[in-house]
Design a protein around this motif. Structure first.
Motif, PDB file in Angstrom:
ATOM      1  N   ILE A 230       0.835  -1.203   0.000  1.00 41.58           N
ATOM      2  CA  ILE A 230       0.000   0.000   0.000  1.00 41.58           C
ATOM      3  C   ILE A 230       0.869   1.251   0.000  1.00 41.58           C
ATOM      4  O   ILE A 230       0.717   2.137  -0.849  1.00 41.58           O
ATOM      5  CB  ILE A 230      -0.943   0.020   1.221  1.00 41.58           C
ATOM      6  CG1 ILE A 230      -2.003  -1.083   1.093  1.00 41.58           C
ATOM      7  CG2 ILE A 230      -1.625   1.379   1.349  1.00 41.58           C
ATOM      8  CD1 ILE A 230      -3.021  -0.852   0.004  1.00 41.58           C
TER       9      ILE A 230
ATOM     10  N   LEU B  75      -3.160   1.912  -3.357  1.00 44.32           N
ATOM     11  CA  LEU B  75      -4.586   2.140  -3.609  1.00 44.32           C
ATOM     12  C   LEU B  75      -4.815   2.761  -4.985  1.00 44.32           C
ATOM     13  O   LEU B  75      -5.743   2.380  -5.710  1.00 44.32           O
ATOM     14  CB  LEU B  75      -5.171   3.033  -2.514  1.00 44.32           C
ATOM     15  CG  LEU B  75      -5.328   2.385  -1.131  1.00 44.32           C
ATOM     16  CD1 LEU B  75      -5.848   3.396  -0.123  1.00 44.32           C
ATOM     17  CD2 LEU B  75      -6.253   1.176  -1.186  1.00 44.32           C
TER      18      LEU B  75
ATOM     19  N   GLN C 225     -11.387  -0.324   2.202  1.00 47.65           N
ATOM     20  CA  GLN C 225     -11.225   0.572   1.062  1.00 47.65           C
ATOM     21  C   GLN C 225     -10.547  -0.142  -0.101  1.00 47.65           C
ATOM     22  O   GLN C 225     -10.932   0.017  -1.265  1.00 47.65           O
ATOM     23  CB  GLN C 225     -10.420   1.809   1.462  1.00 47.65           C
ATOM     24  CG  GLN C 225     -10.292   2.838   0.333  1.00 47.65           C
ATOM     25  CD  GLN C 225      -9.508   4.066   0.761  1.00 47.65           C
ATOM     26  OE1 GLN C 225      -9.186   4.242   1.937  1.00 47.65           O
ATOM     27  NE2 GLN C 225      -9.193   4.926  -0.193  1.00 47.65           N
ATOM     28  N   ALA C 226      -9.532  -0.951   0.232  1.00 46.86           N
ATOM     29  CA  ALA C 226      -8.840  -1.700  -0.816  1.00 46.86           C
ATOM     30  C   ALA C 226      -9.780  -2.685  -1.509  1.00 46.86           C
ATOM     31  O   ALA C 226      -9.738  -2.838  -2.740  1.00 46.86           O
ATOM     32  CB  ALA C 226      -7.637  -2.431  -0.224  1.00 46.86           C
TER      33      ALA C 226
ATOM     34  N   ASN D 144     -11.910  -0.884  -3.849  1.00 44.17           N
ATOM     35  CA  ASN D 144     -11.164  -0.525  -5.057  1.00 44.17           C
ATOM     36  C   ASN D 144     -10.986  -1.712  -5.994  1.00 44.17           C
ATOM     37  O   ASN D 144     -10.584  -1.530  -7.140  1.00 44.17           O
ATOM     38  CB  ASN D 144      -9.795   0.044  -4.692  1.00 44.17           C
ATOM     39  CG  ASN D 144      -9.878   1.473  -4.177  1.00 44.17           C
ATOM     40  OD1 ASN D 144     -10.940   1.944  -3.790  1.00 44.17           O
ATOM     41  ND2 ASN D 144      -8.753   2.158  -4.148  1.00 44.17           N
TER      42      ASN D 144
END
Length: 218
Positions: free
Chosen positions: A56, A64, A93-94, A97
């Motif tokens: 990350i 991201l 969040q990942a 995505n």
């Protein structure tokens, strides 16, 4: 052969991952980059992997942002995050995505290899450390439980699978479960896969959520 590309800016970590993966007859590291820009340049030249494993925190373009670009331009590539960060919000969040696997860097090599092969088959995976954090969150706000017997009968869980499920919910690793139940690690992995298939969920975190919601574990 599962073709893998690595995005990692720490050379020692990169070398360790490459050494592990290249020791496996079914895995091949076809290229690597130190940040998102380097990875996108490699992909643009036509070197396309089955799986991208990315950190990350990287300079120039972080993980991201890289994930978003890859999911948009190379949708066939499956993405696994390998991060120092055991942050639930970051992990969620990942996944939003477009990743399909999340590992922390202290993960054991067997769990990493299992994750890669699970993802290559079309599954999803969250390492046990992150699954335990999710379980703790779920326990703080449990849903209403249905009748356990009805659920067990409906999806056909065996007594052994229920034992394994309870130990998964308590945060034990596959090896620890194997030791407790006097089984081989491969047998426990088979029970875990059966649980995923019978409950129609994609990963351990979803399995735990399902089990808590339906009263299969406390």
């Amino acid at each position: 052969m599962i073709k893998i590309m690595l995005a990692e800016d720490h050379q020692v970590v990169l070398n360790g991952i490459k050494l592990l993966l290249e020791s496996q007859p079914d895995l091949s590291v076809i290229d690597y980059g130190k940040n998102g820009n380097e990875i996108l340049a490699i992909l643009k030249n036509g070197n396309i992997p089955h799986i991208l494993i990315t950190d990350i925190n990287m300079l120039n373009m972080d993980g991201l942002e890289l994930i978003s670009h890859v999911r948009r331009d190379y949708p066939t590539i499956k993405i696994i995050v390998l991060s120092m960060l055991n942050d639930l919000q970051l992990m969620l969040q990942a996944f939003e995505n477009g990743i399909v696997g999340y590992l922390v860097k202290n993960v054991g090599y067997e769990e990493m290899l299992f994750c890669i092969r699970q993802v290559a088959k079309g599954g999803k995976f969250i390492c046990e450390e992150m699954s335990t954090l999710l379980l703790d969150n779920f326990r703080r706000s449990p849903s209403a439980f249905q009748q356990v017997d009805q659920i067990v009968e409906k999806i056909g869980l065996t007594a052994r699978e229920l034992e394994v499920l309870q130990l998964i919910g308590e945060g034990f690793t596959n090896m620890q479960i194997a030791d407790k139940l006097f089984l081989s690690k491969r047998t426990v992995e088979g029970h875990r896969q059966n649980l995923l298939e019978k409950t129609s969920v994609k990963n351990t975190a979803s399995l735990i959520k399902y089990a808590l919601k339906n009263g299969l574990i406390q």
